[in-house]
Motif scaffolding. Structure first.
Motif, PDB file in Angstrom:
ATOM      1  N   ALA A   3      -7.507  32.250  28.153  1.00 43.22           N
ATOM      2  CA  ALA A   3      -7.551  33.259  28.504  1.00 43.22           C
ATOM      3  C   ALA A   3      -8.208  33.813  29.850  1.00 43.22           C
ATOM      4  N   VAL A   4      -7.478  34.361  31.195  1.00 41.30           N
ATOM      5  CA  VAL A   4      -7.979  34.848  31.795  1.00 41.30           C
ATOM      6  C   VAL A   4      -8.954  35.883  31.573  1.00 41.30           C
ATOM      7  N   THR A   5     -10.419  35.568  32.042  1.00 43.34           N
ATOM      8  CA  THR A   5     -11.541  36.538  31.606  1.00 43.34           C
ATOM      9  C   THR A   5     -12.509  37.551  32.906  1.00 43.34           C
ATOM     10  N   VAL A   6     -12.289  38.993  32.154  1.00 49.20           N
ATOM     11  CA  VAL A   6     -12.650  40.136  32.672  1.00 49.20           C
ATOM     12  C   VAL A   6     -13.625  40.588  32.516  1.00 49.20           C
ATOM     13  N   LEU A  22      -7.215  45.945  28.707  1.00 47.74           N
ATOM     14  CA  LEU A  22      -7.436  44.474  28.533  1.00 47.74           C
ATOM     15  C   LEU A  22      -7.147  43.433  27.638  1.00 47.74           C
ATOM     16  N   TYR A  27      -6.342  39.773  27.646  1.00 49.82           N
ATOM     17  CA  TYR A  27      -7.656  39.386  28.656  1.00 49.82           C
ATOM     18  C   TYR A  27      -8.960  38.957  27.182  1.00 49.82           C
ATOM     19  N   THR A 171      -2.520  34.249  39.228  1.00 54.09           N
ATOM     20  CA  THR A 171      -2.999  35.497  38.001  1.00 54.09           C
ATOM     21  C   THR A 171      -3.651  37.132  38.220  1.00 54.09           C
ATOM     22  N   LEU A 175      -2.937  41.702  36.711  1.00 50.02           N
ATOM     23  CA  LEU A 175      -3.371  42.169  36.480  1.00 50.02           C
ATOM     24  C   LEU A 175      -2.982  43.805  36.819  1.00 50.02           C
TER      25      LEU A 175
END
Length: 321
Positions: A3-6, A22, A27, A171, A175
């Motif tokens: 997963a995209v990490t924020v 998120l 996310y 990505t 977002l």
């Protein structure tokens, strides 16, 4: 595929809302807990957000959202850039699986979302221009509106305005939709100017309302003032009352924001010191609320005082003996 990490620094009221939004959209959300208070740590645990060190945050994340009090914006950026300059940070980062099977990990994207002056944003942006082992792209930003909240399966979101010129990854489009991002200009400082121009009206009105309501209260005229506002300017009455009721837990954050507004008005609007004079006064209003009254002890999630205009005005008026 991971997963995209924020990474969100830090988990205050807005950061908590952003993390929930998120996470609801798949996310992975992490945060740095270095030097954080026990109150913040308990928020992190309650929200099931992964706590990391500064270095591990840089290693793990694709995006970092800086959402801190304006007074902490510079120090927060310094911490992240310091970790980006460490060689082992890059080694650890590049060992992590790429998003969407990309051929390289790509840069870290740092979104400066604090209510800081355009001058300070330019100073922070310059820190990311230096060579580092982990390349980091900088975007100026601001959050207009309250924290994200969910009702009946729909999310109410603030507007997150951004400015700057960077190469955006694939990505970013998703977002943008999730966080309601909007690029308003290629110029660093433009998003901060927009954010502060908005806050000059909203939080500026609240500062005026504090002065008005507390003065009327001190002369036993607050009920008359509220009655006349409701009769002759009901929209002003609603905005002023909501602002005074809601400001207590945030007053300490707004001290430096008011100073930033004054600086922006003078520098970007060419008002020759008038902005700093007016909004420097408003900064003193919020400093007085935060430091000189029990309202400064309030937290968003645990309110006990100042929940009505009358109580807030009385507390502030009493502090002016």
């Amino acid at each position: 595929m991971r997963a995209v990490t924020v990474g969100i620094i830090s988990i205050g009221d807005m950061g908590l809302g952003m993390s929930r939004l998120l996470k609801a959209h798949g996310y992975r959300v992490v945060t740095s807990v270095e030097g954080r208070s026990e109150h913040t740590l308990s928020r992190v645990r309650a929200a099931d957000i992964e706590p990391l060190s500064d270095q591990e945050l840089v290693v793990q994340t694709d995006y970092v959202l800086s959402i801190v009090p304006p007074r902490d914006a510079l120090a927060t950026a310094e911490r992240i850039t310091r970790s980006c300059r460490e060689a082992d940070t890059a080694t650890k980062r590049n060992a992590i699986e790429r998003v969407n099977g990309g051929s390289s990990r790509g840069p870290l994207y740092y979104l400066e979302l604090n209510a800081t002056s355009p001058r300070l944003v330019e100073e922070i942006a310059a820190m990311f221009d230096t060579e580092s082992f982990v390349p980091c792209q900088f975007l100026d930003g601001g959050i207009i509106g309250g924290p994200p909240s969910q009702t009946l399966q729909e999310w109410k979101k603030p507007s997150v305005v951004l400015s700057g010129t960077v190469d955006l990854p694939p990505t970013f489009s998703q977002l943008t939709e999730v966080l309601n991002l909007k690029l308003v200009s290629p110029r660093i400082g433009a998003a901060s100017t927009l954010k502060l121009s908005f806050a000059a009206l909203t939080k500026g009105l609240t500062a005026l309302s504090i002065l008005s309501f507390s003065t009327a209260q001190k002369q036993d005229l607050l009920p008359e003032l509220l009655e006349h506002l409701q009769q002759y300017s009901p929209h002003t009455a609603a905005l002023a009352s909501a602002g005074v009721i809601g400001m207590s837990p945030k007053a300490y954050r707004w001290v430096d924001e008011m100073r930033g507004i004054g600086e922006a008005i003078d520098r970007e609007g060419a008002w020759g010191g008038l902005g700093s004079s007016v909004y420097g006064g408003f900064a003193d209003v919020y400093r007085s609320v935060s430091d000189d009254t029990v309202l400064g002890l309030e937290r968003v999630e645990a309110r006990s005082r100042g929940k009505t205009v009358e109580d807030a005005a009385n507390i502030i008026a009493e502090s002016k003996k």
